[in-house]
Design a protein around this motif. Structure first.
Motif, PDB file in Angstrom:
ATOM      1  N   LEU A 386     113.762  16.977  74.595  1.00 46.00           N
ATOM      2  CA  LEU A 386     114.181  16.111  73.501  1.00 46.00           C
ATOM      3  C   LEU A 386     113.589  14.730  73.734  1.00 46.00           C
ATOM      4  O   LEU A 386     113.562  14.236  74.871  1.00 46.00           O
ATOM      5  CB  LEU A 386     115.703  16.039  73.440  1.00 46.00           C
ATOM      6  N   VAL A 387     113.105  14.094  72.673  1.00 46.99           N
ATOM      7  CA  VAL A 387     112.606  12.725  72.765  1.00 46.99           C
ATOM      8  C   VAL A 387     113.397  11.855  71.786  1.00 46.99           C
ATOM      9  O   VAL A 387     113.924  12.339  70.782  1.00 46.99           O
ATOM     10  CB  VAL A 387     111.098  12.638  72.449  1.00 46.99           C
ATOM     11  N   SER A 388     113.478  10.565  72.091  1.00 47.58           N
ATOM     12  CA  SER A 388     114.245   9.679  71.226  1.00 47.58           C
ATOM     13  C   SER A 388     113.725   8.258  71.321  1.00 47.58           C
ATOM     14  O   SER A 388     113.023   7.892  72.263  1.00 47.58           O
ATOM     15  CB  SER A 388     115.729   9.712  71.590  1.00 47.58           C
ATOM     16  N   ALA A 389     114.084   7.468  70.311  1.00 52.45           N
ATOM     17  CA  ALA A 389     113.755   6.049  70.272  1.00 52.45           C
ATOM     18  C   ALA A 389     114.772   5.355  69.382  1.00 52.45           C
ATOM     19  O   ALA A 389     115.385   5.978  68.505  1.00 52.45           O
ATOM     20  CB  ALA A 389     112.332   5.828  69.749  1.00 52.45           C
ATOM     21  N   GLY A 390     114.959   4.077  69.625  1.00 55.62           N
ATOM     22  CA  GLY A 390     115.919   3.334  68.810  1.00 55.62           C
ATOM     23  C   GLY A 390     115.831   1.852  69.067  1.00 55.62           C
ATOM     24  O   GLY A 390     115.046   1.376  69.910  1.00 55.62           O
ATOM     25  N   GLY A 391     116.640   1.111  68.330  1.00 56.95           N
ATOM     26  CA  GLY A 391     116.618  -0.336  68.472  1.00 56.95           C
ATOM     27  C   GLY A 391     117.965  -0.970  68.218  1.00 56.95           C
ATOM     28  O   GLY A 391     118.890  -0.338  67.691  1.00 56.95           O
ATOM     29  N   GLN A 392     118.069  -2.234  68.620  1.00 52.85           N
ATOM     30  CA  GLN A 392     119.299  -2.992  68.459  1.00 52.85           C
ATOM     31  C   GLN A 392     118.952  -4.445  68.162  1.00 52.85           C
ATOM     32  O   GLN A 392     118.084  -5.026  68.806  1.00 52.85           O
ATOM     33  CB  GLN A 392     120.131  -2.911  69.738  1.00 52.85           C
ATOM     34  N   ILE A 393     119.635  -5.026  67.199  1.00 52.72           N
ATOM     35  CA  ILE A 393     119.493  -6.438  66.871  1.00 52.72           C
ATOM     36  C   ILE A 393     120.808  -7.132  67.193  1.00 52.72           C
ATOM     37  O   ILE A 393     121.877  -6.684  66.764  1.00 52.72           O
ATOM     38  CB  ILE A 393     119.138  -6.637  65.383  1.00 52.72           C
ATOM     39  N   THR A 394     120.747  -8.215  67.950  1.00 54.26           N
ATOM     40  CA  THR A 394     121.942  -8.948  68.375  1.00 54.26           C
ATOM     41  C   THR A 394     121.884 -10.381  67.849  1.00 54.26           C
ATOM     42  O   THR A 394     120.871 -11.065  68.016  1.00 54.26           O
ATOM     43  CB  THR A 394     122.049  -8.978  69.908  1.00 54.26           C
TER      44      THR A 394
END
Length: 470
Positions: A386-394
């Motif tokens: 399984l591969v994944s990617a993501g992001g977060q804005i603070t």
């Protein structure tokens, strides 16, 4: 000079090197590093991120997850202040703090028994590293940098010629701050129906902070020929003051006040405290859609000084200080496509910072609470990969009054990548990398007209986790 070290206690906020709010680490699993949007998880990392969702996990029995993360961060304050030119020739200086932690472990456990899931975790839920400013901070040096101006004013008032003056200063300064909050949580999830589940639990938090710092060996180069001073050499500022007193240029009381300002300052303080707060969760699942909600109540904590050294008088042994962990509302949603091979994740966090009491009540200087928005995706290549990617804005509620060279927080955007490997049907390995890009923050006139200070940060985290299904 006394105020130089009077605000060291605020550095507890600056020592955290993980993702999340001012005093909260949200990356409690390597799964977070490869995809930060974990608010609707129904896997083992849901023990922290979505405990109600554990009722819908596809494993009956015991599931263990052991994770280790390595985090690295740099914080820089670049300060422009005219008197700084008298120490090195430039009115702009850079002060760098570095933090690193190679081993930051966490353990998550869940046991599913029909409609019940018993779960718990132990981890570092706040801070996690030691921040070192080997060359001190601009707020340390600023009062020292005005010594030549003060000395020249005194010499002028004494009627000395204009060429009897002070044109240079020097000092030694250093600061090291450590902040670690350990957390242990236990709770029970219950599957109410095929659509709904709920969670109730509690978390104990133990805070351990430590600060070591000094400001010493303050020197200047007075040019006063009648006192045998040519201006070519640096001498201790205290020697200069003694010379003024012995020459009857200043009286005993004035000399004593000046000596207190230029004397060496040193602190060695440790702080500890603990608190307990409830945690509630709710989960809604319908076909391929899942919604997770979690609310961590504010943890009321008072930490107490254990002072080994402090000649500033600012850290009395046994004094108590507010160190509340803000309440956190987490909402996450996920949807599975293409026979559940592709999963889209979304989420948000709200840290209720303004309701939590912090050191020196600095929470009152925030313009608003902290908000985070998260998104990510996972693709299941096969039953093993399984591969994944993501992001977060603070986004913090930063103001000029709140932010400083110690409270060096900046708005940010994070990107994470990684994957999962199924070694066997029971053993899983997760790997992840999270990089955070921070916005620079410039504060105008921190030390008077014409001064400015720019704050800059860099951060990255690596991790590996082992999960085992019994």
């Amino acid at each position: 000079m006394k105020r130089v070290l009077s605000i060291i206690g605020a550095i507890a906020l600056s020592s955290a090197i993980f993702a999340g709010g001012f005093l909260t680490n949200t990356n409690q699993s390597v799964r977070f590093l490869r995809n930060p949007a974990r608010g609707a998880s129904t896997e083992i990392d849901a023990v922290y991120s979505n405990p109600a969702g554990l009722s819908f996990m596809n494993h009956e029995g015991l599931w263990l997850s052991l994770n280790d993360q390595a985090a690295f961060q740099t914080r820089v304050a670049t300060t422009t202040f005219a008197p700084f030119a008298m120490n090195g020739g430039s009115d702009t200086k850079e002060y760098k703090g570095e933090a690193s932690a190679w081993v930051i472990p966490s353990l998550q456990v869940a046991y599913k028994l029909k409609n019940f899931v018993f779960s718990g975790f132990g981890s570092v839920i706040g801070g996690g590293g030691t921040l070192k400013f080997n060359n001190g901070l601009p707020s340390f040096e600023q009062p020292v940098s005005t010594l030549p101006v003060m000395a020249n004013s005194m010499l002028s008032q004494m009627g000395m010629p204009a060429d009897y003056n002070v044109s240079k200063y020097s000092l030694e300064q250093s600061l090291q701050g450590t902040s670690i909050t350990y957390g242990a949580q236990l709770g029970i999830s219950y599957k109410i129906s095929d659509l709904f589940s709920a969670y109730v639990g509690g978390r104990a938090s133990i805070v351990n902070n430590g600060y070591e710092g000094y400001l010493r060996n303050i020197q200047i180069n007075p040019n006063i020929p009648p006192m045998g001073l040519s201006g070519d050499n640096m001498i201790p500022a205290s020697t200069f003051i003694e010379g003024l007193k012995d020459a009857h240029f200043i009286d005993e009381a004035t000399a004593a006040g000046l000596m207190a300002q230029v004397s060496d300052k040193e602190i060695d303080v440790k702080q500890s405290g603990w608190g307990i707060a409830p945690v509630l969760g709710f989960d809604f699942k319908y076909n391929h859609f899942n919604l997770g909600i979690k609310y961590d109540f504010m943890t009321s904590i008072t930490i107490k000084n254990k002072t080994t050294k402090d000649n500033t008088g600012m850290y009395p042994d046994g004094k108590e200080i507010n160190n509340d962990i803000p309440a956190l509302l987490s909402v996450g949603a996920s949807y599975k496509f293409f026979r559940e091979k592709l999963t889209l994740n979304f989420g948000s966090h709200i840290f209720f910072d303004k309701d939590a009491k912090m050191a020196n009540n600095i929470q009152k200087d925030l313009s608003n609470n902290t908000y985070e928005w998260l998104a990510g995706l996972e693709y299941k290549i096969s039953n093993r990969f399984l591969v994944s990617a993501g992001g977060q804005i603070t986004r913090f509620g930063l103001t000029d009054k709140f932010i400083s060279d110690m409270n060096n927080y900046c708005n940010s955007a994070s990107v994470g990548v990684g994957g999962e490997i199924g070694i066997t049907d029971k053993l899983l390995v997760n790997v992840g990398y999270l990089f955070t890009k921070y916005d620079d923050y410039t504060k105008t006139n921190p030390y008077g007209d014409g001064s400015k200070e720019k704050y800059h940060r860099t951060s990255m985290t690596f991790g590996i986790g082992l999960d085992y299904k019994f």
